[in-house]
Design a protein around this motif. Structure first.
Motif, short mmCIF file in Angstrom:
data_model
loop_
_atom_site.label_atom_id
_atom_site.label_comp_id
_atom_site.label_asym_id
_atom_site.label_seq_id
_atom_site.Cartn_x
_atom_site.Cartn_y
_atom_site.Cartn_z
N ALA A 13 32.12 33.74 28.96
CA ALA A 13 30.96 34.59 28.69
C ALA A 13 30.57 35.38 29.93
O ALA A 13 30.28 36.58 29.85
N ILE A 14 30.59 34.74 31.08
CA ILE A 14 30.25 35.42 32.34
C ILE A 14 31.26 36.53 32.62
O ILE A 14 30.90 37.64 33.00
N ALA A 15 32.54 36.24 32.42
CA ALA A 15 33.58 37.25 32.64
C ALA A 15 33.39 38.43 31.68
O ALA A 15 33.52 39.60 32.08
N GLU A 16 33.07 38.15 30.44
CA GLU A 16 32.84 39.21 29.45
C GLU A 16 31.62 40.05 29.82
O GLU A 16 31.65 41.27 29.73
N LEU A 17 30.56 39.39 30.24
CA LEU A 17 29.35 40.12 30.66
C LEU A 17 29.64 41.00 31.87
O LEU A 17 29.17 42.15 31.93
N GLU A 18 30.40 40.51 32.81
CA GLU A 18 30.74 41.31 34.00
C GLU A 18 31.60 42.51 33.61
O GLU A 18 31.41 43.62 34.11
N SER A 19 32.53 42.30 32.71
CA SER A 19 33.37 43.39 32.22
C SER A 19 32.52 44.45 31.51
O SER A 19 32.70 45.66 31.70
N VAL A 24 29.66 49.68 31.26
CA VAL A 24 28.41 50.42 31.12
C VAL A 24 28.20 51.31 32.34
O VAL A 24 27.82 52.49 32.21
N ALA A 25 28.47 50.79 33.52
CA ALA A 25 28.32 51.60 34.75
C ALA A 25 29.26 52.81 34.72
O ALA A 25 28.87 53.91 35.11
N ARG A 26 30.49 52.61 34.24
CA ARG A 26 31.44 53.74 34.13
C ARG A 26 30.93 54.78 33.13
O ARG A 26 30.96 55.99 33.39
N ALA A 27 30.44 54.31 31.98
CA ALA A 27 29.91 55.23 30.96
C ALA A 27 28.71 56.01 31.50
O ALA A 27 28.59 57.21 31.28
N GLU A 28 27.82 55.33 32.21
CA GLU A 28 26.65 55.99 32.79
C GLU A 28 27.08 57.05 33.81
O GLU A 28 26.53 58.14 33.84
N ALA A 29 28.07 56.73 34.64
CA ALA A 29 28.55 57.69 35.65
C ALA A 29 29.17 58.92 34.98
O ALA A 29 28.94 60.05 35.41
N SER A 103 30.95 40.67 20.67
CA SER A 103 32.16 40.38 21.42
C SER A 103 33.18 39.70 20.52
O SER A 103 32.83 38.82 19.73
N THR A 104 34.43 40.09 20.64
CA THR A 104 35.48 39.42 19.87
C THR A 104 35.87 38.11 20.53
O THR A 104 36.22 37.15 19.86
#
Length: 155
Positions: A13-19, A24-29, A103-104
């Motif tokens: 779950a932590i890995a998925e959240l970090e991904s 999201v940061a890429r999409a915002e940029a 999430s899948t």
């Protein structure tokens, strides 16, 4: 030993959240640099809006504006702005839509619930973003714009 099933699940779950955070940061940029340019139906004006729907450019084309009544020109600009904002809203929604899905890999991560109408306002979304969005509203405004005959007496 590699840890309990709960610890493994938490690590996933932590890995998925970090991904997701990185995506999201890429999409915002990418969206920070986005712009949409639209010409009015009558081709008298062209507008550009930024990622938050803000007007960043306005051009009058082919000298048509010189012979148009003020109300007609205003309606033309408003129509183009409404369409451009709708297209930009669609672009933003498309960029962030993947984050609204569950999430899948970690079913407990149900995705983000986004209130698009609160973000963009109902007038942008009423006709569907990018599909003549807000045009009905712009046309209504254009119908209400008239030149005040008293203006000419106070000039």
């Amino acid at each position: 030993m590699s840890g309990s099933p709960y610890e493994q699940r938490l690590a996933e779950a932590i890995a998925e959240l970090e991904s997701t955070r990185a995506a999201v940061a890429r999409a915002e940029a990418e969206l920070a640099e986005a712009a949409v340019t639209v010409r009015s139906k009558d081709r008298s004006s062209e507008v550009t809006v930024g990622p938050q729907g803000e007007l960043t450019g306005l051009r009058f084309l082919e000298d048509r504006y010189r012979t148009m009544a003020a109300g007609q020109l205003a309606a033309s600009v408003l129509e183009a702005v409404a369409e451009a904002r709708g297209l930009m809203a669609r672009q933003v929604m498309d960029a962030f839509e993947p984050f609204t899905r569950p999430s899948t890999g970690v079913p407990e991560l149900t995705g983000v619930d986004v209130d698009w109408a609160r973000i963009f306002g109902p007038s942008v979304l009423e006709d569907g973003p990018g599909r003549d969005a807000g045009r009905r509203r712009a046309d209504d405004i254009g119908d209400e714009i008239t030149e005040d005959p008293e203006e000419h007496h106070h000039g």
